[in-house]
Write an enzyme that holds these catalytic residues in place. Structure first.
Site, PDB file in Angstrom:
ATOM      1  CG  HIS A 185      26.488   5.728  69.848  1.00  0.00           C
ATOM      2  ND1 HIS A 185      25.380   5.400  70.362  1.00  0.00           N
ATOM      3  CD2 HIS A 185      26.425   5.515  68.470  1.00  0.00           C
ATOM      4  CE1 HIS A 185      24.320   5.114  69.272  1.00  0.00           C
ATOM      5  NE2 HIS A 185      25.023   5.339  68.092  1.00  0.00           N
ATOM      6  CB  VAL A 187      22.905   4.959  73.734  1.00  0.00           C
ATOM      7  CG1 VAL A 187      21.775   5.264  72.716  1.00  0.00           C
ATOM      8  CG2 VAL A 187      23.916   4.129  73.079  1.00  0.00           C
ATOM      9  CE  LYS A 188      28.663   3.112  74.128  1.00  0.00           C
ATOM     10  NZ  LYS A 188      28.287   3.196  72.602  1.00  0.00           N
ATOM     11  CB  ILE A 189      28.471   8.198  80.282  1.00  0.00           C
ATOM     12  CG1 ILE A 189      28.793   6.815  80.408  1.00  0.00           C
ATOM     13  CG2 ILE A 189      28.214   8.987  81.502  1.00  0.00           C
ATOM     14  CD1 ILE A 189      27.409   5.879  80.942  1.00  0.00           C
TER      15      ILE A 189
END
Length: 378
Positions: A185, A187-189
């Site tokens: 997603h 907002v993930k790494i």
């Protein structure tokens, strides 16, 4: 507004997607397998299966492990609802294990006590899903030892934790689990816009997840019931879903993988700076286990009067968030017999939790603005 999380897209990422748009394949082409291979190599896992979301990855993982009616799945309340919902998708009963009050991860002692009681009652889980919250790995060695003792299967929900390490080993190598799941997603790494992936060292589990992501359909004669009719022929050999990842998503993910170590290092540097500048303030900073390298998807703090502090930070242009509302307190789960008070550590954490901004593109000036607003609110 400074968001709590944000994607980091560069010119190479954009070009990778454009190259796919100019190619012959937008879906089911050569880039998805290349992305899978890159993640498997990074994790030290034998197999990787890419899908359209981490929720889909959790679902096909449960299907591959044979979770079904009459079975039990356990996870933690301090997670997004998907970690529990996938048990319901498979017709299983779902229960929760409380978190460690310091790390906010599945507590091995609470798990051990619950397993002992479940063994006596004849209600042991078939699958346990520990969640690597905020980018930090659970104590997988302890959970793996309990899995061997009690005979349950383990799916690591590492949605927050690609690039993290536990006891010197990369999260996703499945040293103490059957399957490990990642989220991509924004907002993930790293991101594939939307997307997920499951790693495993078991070829049979990989094959089962590959079938489940694509309608249960195969063109492999070795998996068919009877001979193939020809080069056009396929068979549906099991029930599956349309959970495939597109070539554009995989191209973005493959490009992002080249900067994974950079992203994790930057997040750790920003977290270390938060640790330093927040020291002595009226809040609780996130605790890191000394044998872990966190991917630092989140930097969750705990404060008194959370509602007021949250509102003042938002008013000051700081896009804070809260992770997570305990799953068992949601209306759907209350209707299934759960109630506030069932898992006090998760509820106590939630009552004070705020995730402050942390992402690889966050500047030190942005961070100083976050800290100044937080100091004023406190």
């Amino acid at each position: 507004m400074i968001p709590y999380g944000r994607q980091d897209i560069d010119a190479n990422d954009r070009q990778a997607v454009l190259d796919v748009l100019s190619s012959d394949f937008l879906t089911q082409g050569p880039v998805v397998p290349r992305f899978e291979a890159a993640v498997a190599t990074q994790c030290g896992a034998a197999h990787a299966v890419a899908v359209n979301s981490a929720t889909s990855a959790l679902h096909v993982a449960c299907m591959a492990l044979g979770l079904g009616p009459g079975d039990h799945l356990w996870t933690v309340p301090n997670t997004f609802v998907a970690s529990a919902n996938v048990g319901i998708y498979c017709g299983a009963e779902v229960d929760f294990v409380d978190i460690d009050p310091d790390t906010y991860l599945m507590c091995p002692e609470a798990l051990a006590a619950k397993l002992a009681a479940a063994e006596t009652a004849g209600r042991l889980p078939k699958v346990v899903i520990p969640v690597h919250f905020a980018g930090q790995s659970c104590d997988m060695a302890a959970i793996g030892a309990l899995a061997r003792r009690y005979g349950f299967r383990v799916i690591e929900d590492a949605s927050h934790a690609i690039g993290a390490r536990h006891a010197g080993r990369p999260v996703g190598d499945c040293a103490h689990s059957d399957i490990c799941v990642f989220s991509f997603h924004p907002v993930k790494i790293i991101t594939t816009a939307e997307g997920g992936l499951a790693t495993t060292n078991d070829p049979a589990l990989a094959q089962a997840m590959e079938l489940a992501r694509s309608h249960g359909v195969t063109r492999d004669p070795a998996l068919m019931d009877g001979p193939s009719d020809g080069g056009w022929y396929y068979q549906m050999v099991t029930l599956g879903y349309n959970y495939r990842m597109t070539e554009m998503q995989a191209a973005l993910g493959l490009s992002q993988m080249s900067r994974l170590d950079e992203f994790v290092a930057r997040r750790n540097a920003l977290a270390a700076r938060y640790d330093q500048v927040l020291d002595g303030m009226a809040l609780v900073r996130p605790l890191q286990r000394p044998d872990n390298l966190s991917a630092y998807h989140l930097y969750p703090i705990r404060v008194a009067d959370r509602g007021r502090v949250f509102a003042e930070l938002r008013a000051a242009g700081i896009g804070v968030n809260v992770h997570y509302i305990p799953v068992h307190t949601q209306p759907f789960w209350r209707a299934r017999g759960f109630a506030p008070g069932n898992f006090p550590n998760a509820e106590s954490y939630y009552a004070q939790a705020i995730s402050i901004p942390l992402y690889s593109g966050l500047t030190e000036a942005d961070q100083d603005q976050v800290v100044a607003a937080l100091r004023a609110a406190l």
